[in-house]
Design an enzyme around this catalytic site. Structure first.
Site, PDB file in Angstrom:
ATOM      1  N   SER A  68       0.828  -1.204   0.000  1.00 28.80           N
ATOM      2  CA  SER A  68       0.000   0.000   0.000  1.00 28.80           C
ATOM      3  C   SER A  68       0.866   1.259   0.000  1.00 28.80           C
ATOM      4  O   SER A  68       2.007   1.255   0.479  1.00 28.80           O
ATOM      5  CB  SER A  68      -0.911   0.035   1.228  1.00 28.80           C
ATOM      6  OG  SER A  68      -1.760  -1.078   1.239  1.00 28.80           O
TER       7      SER A  68
HETATM    8  N1  SAM Z   1      -1.096  -4.359   4.023  1.00 31.13           N
HETATM    9  C1  SAM Z   1      -0.344  -4.783   2.883  1.00 31.13           C
HETATM   10  C2  SAM Z   1       1.044  -4.237   2.840  1.00 31.13           C
HETATM   11  O1  SAM Z   1       1.403  -3.429   3.694  1.00 31.13           O
HETATM   12  O2  SAM Z   1       1.766  -4.677   1.953  1.00 31.13           O
HETATM   13  C3  SAM Z   1      -1.005  -4.418   1.591  1.00 31.13           C
HETATM   14  C4  SAM Z   1      -2.081  -5.299   1.307  1.00 31.13           C
HETATM   15  S1  SAM Z   1      -2.633  -5.428  -0.342  1.00 31.13           S
HETATM   16  C5  SAM Z   1      -3.208  -3.821  -0.691  1.00 31.13           C
HETATM   17  C6  SAM Z   1      -4.084  -6.380   0.038  1.00 31.13           C
HETATM   18  C7  SAM Z   1      -3.793  -7.810   0.416  1.00 31.13           C
HETATM   19  O3  SAM Z   1      -5.014  -8.435   0.821  1.00 31.13           O
HETATM   20  C8  SAM Z   1      -3.249  -8.647  -0.735  1.00 31.13           C
HETATM   21  O4  SAM Z   1      -2.043  -9.231  -0.360  1.00 31.13           O
HETATM   22  C9  SAM Z   1      -4.339  -9.695  -0.968  1.00 31.13           C
HETATM   23  O5  SAM Z   1      -3.839 -10.942  -1.393  1.00 31.13           O
HETATM   24  C10 SAM Z   1      -4.963  -9.780   0.420  1.00 31.13           C
HETATM   25  N2  SAM Z   1      -6.321 -10.319   0.455  1.00 31.13           N
HETATM   26  C11 SAM Z   1      -7.360 -10.116  -0.396  1.00 31.13           C
HETATM   27  N3  SAM Z   1      -8.445 -10.799   0.024  1.00 31.13           N
HETATM   28  C12 SAM Z   1      -8.093 -11.443   1.174  1.00 31.13           C
HETATM   29  C13 SAM Z   1      -8.773 -12.302   2.075  1.00 31.13           C
HETATM   30  N4  SAM Z   1     -10.058 -12.662   1.913  1.00 31.13           N
HETATM   31  N5  SAM Z   1      -8.088 -12.777   3.149  1.00 31.13           N
HETATM   32  C14 SAM Z   1      -6.793 -12.445   3.355  1.00 31.13           C
HETATM   33  N6  SAM Z   1      -6.092 -11.626   2.525  1.00 31.13           N
HETATM   34  C15 SAM Z   1      -6.734 -11.132   1.455  1.00 31.13           C
END
Ligand code: SAM
Length: 218
Positions: A68
């Site tokens: 992010s």
């Molecule tokens: N917080 C993270 C960072 O600092 O790098 C950024 C996260 S990224 C914007 C969103 C993440 O949510 C992705 O890695 C994606 O695979 C994960 N994601 C999406 N749906 C999900 C779910 N149902 N359960 C767990 N993770 C999920």
């Protein structure tokens, strides 16, 4: 796996400048800014892209996902008002950068990622950096009921609605921060659980997150 991390004057200087930029963009919480000043964001990038690490931008981390934007991380973290010892559920570990920020603030972090490649990377990299959350692999759209209740819940992917099952895992007095909207853009929503059945919901600014994918999601 052998990791070689270097945090020299160039990266430390760039990090200071990033903190100054986030202040100018409206982030006020000193502890959040201090945490951003401490966590080496370039460790989450391939060395070829270290020059991108302290720009205020989201960046691809593989598997179609992103680390992010620092402003977004600071914004969501500020809304959580983390107190040392808070039990925090984070949905979407991704790179693990946001997880490290929460840990720097003294939270006890339960973080879940649905993509095995990202999960496998963070379970190695974060402990190597000295950060020790509780890692989970799976669909976080249902929360992690086995470890509930949580003082804070942070969702770092865009949801179509607020999953009811997740709300129930919030302690009374606890706060959830979750981007909710279409697949293209979402409003940042904060929810305070004020009673067994009562919640206060506030809608804030618009963001663009990758989708939350799962049983209680897209
Ligand atoms: N917080 C993270 C960072 O600092 O790098 C950024 C996260 S990224 C914007 C969103 C993440 O949510 C992705 O890695 C994606 O695979 C994960 N994601 C999406 N749906 C999900 C779910 N149902 N359960 C767990 N993770 C999920």
């Amino acid at each position: 796996m052998a990791y070689k991390f270097i945090d020299n004057y160039r990266e430390r200087g760039a990090r200071k400048q990033l903190v100054a930029l986030l202040k100018r963009r409206g982030i006020e919480d000193k502890q959040v800014l201090e945490a951003i000043g401490k966590v080496p964001r370039h460790y989450f990038f391939d060395e070829t892209f270290w020059n991108q690490a302290y720009k205020d931008i989201a960046f691809p981390i593989g598997d179609g996902q992103t680390i992010s934007q620092p402003y977004t991380v600071a914004y969501q973290t500020e809304l959580l008002h983390i107190q040392p010892g808070d039990k925090v559920l984070e949905i979407g570990t991704g790179s693990g950068y946001q997880t490290c920020i929460l840990l720097e603030l003294g939270a006890d972090v339960y973080t879940i990622e649905r993509q095995a490649n990202l999960y496998n990377r963070t379970i190695q990299v974060l402990p190597y950096m000295g950060y020790k959350p509780h890692f989970f692999l799976g669909d976080g759209s249902k929360g992690i009921p086995d470890h509930a209740p949580y003082d804070k819940i942070l969702v770092t992917a865009g949801a179509p609605f607020v999953p009811e099952v997740m709300l129930k895992q919030l302690r009374i007095g606890g706060v959830m921060v979750i981007p909710v909207g279409s697949e293209k853009e979402q409003k940042m929503v904060t929810i305070l659980r004020v009673g067994e059945q009562e919640y206060e919901r506030i809608e804030l600014d618009t963001f663009r997150f990758v989708p939350l994918v799962g049983d209680q999601a897209w």
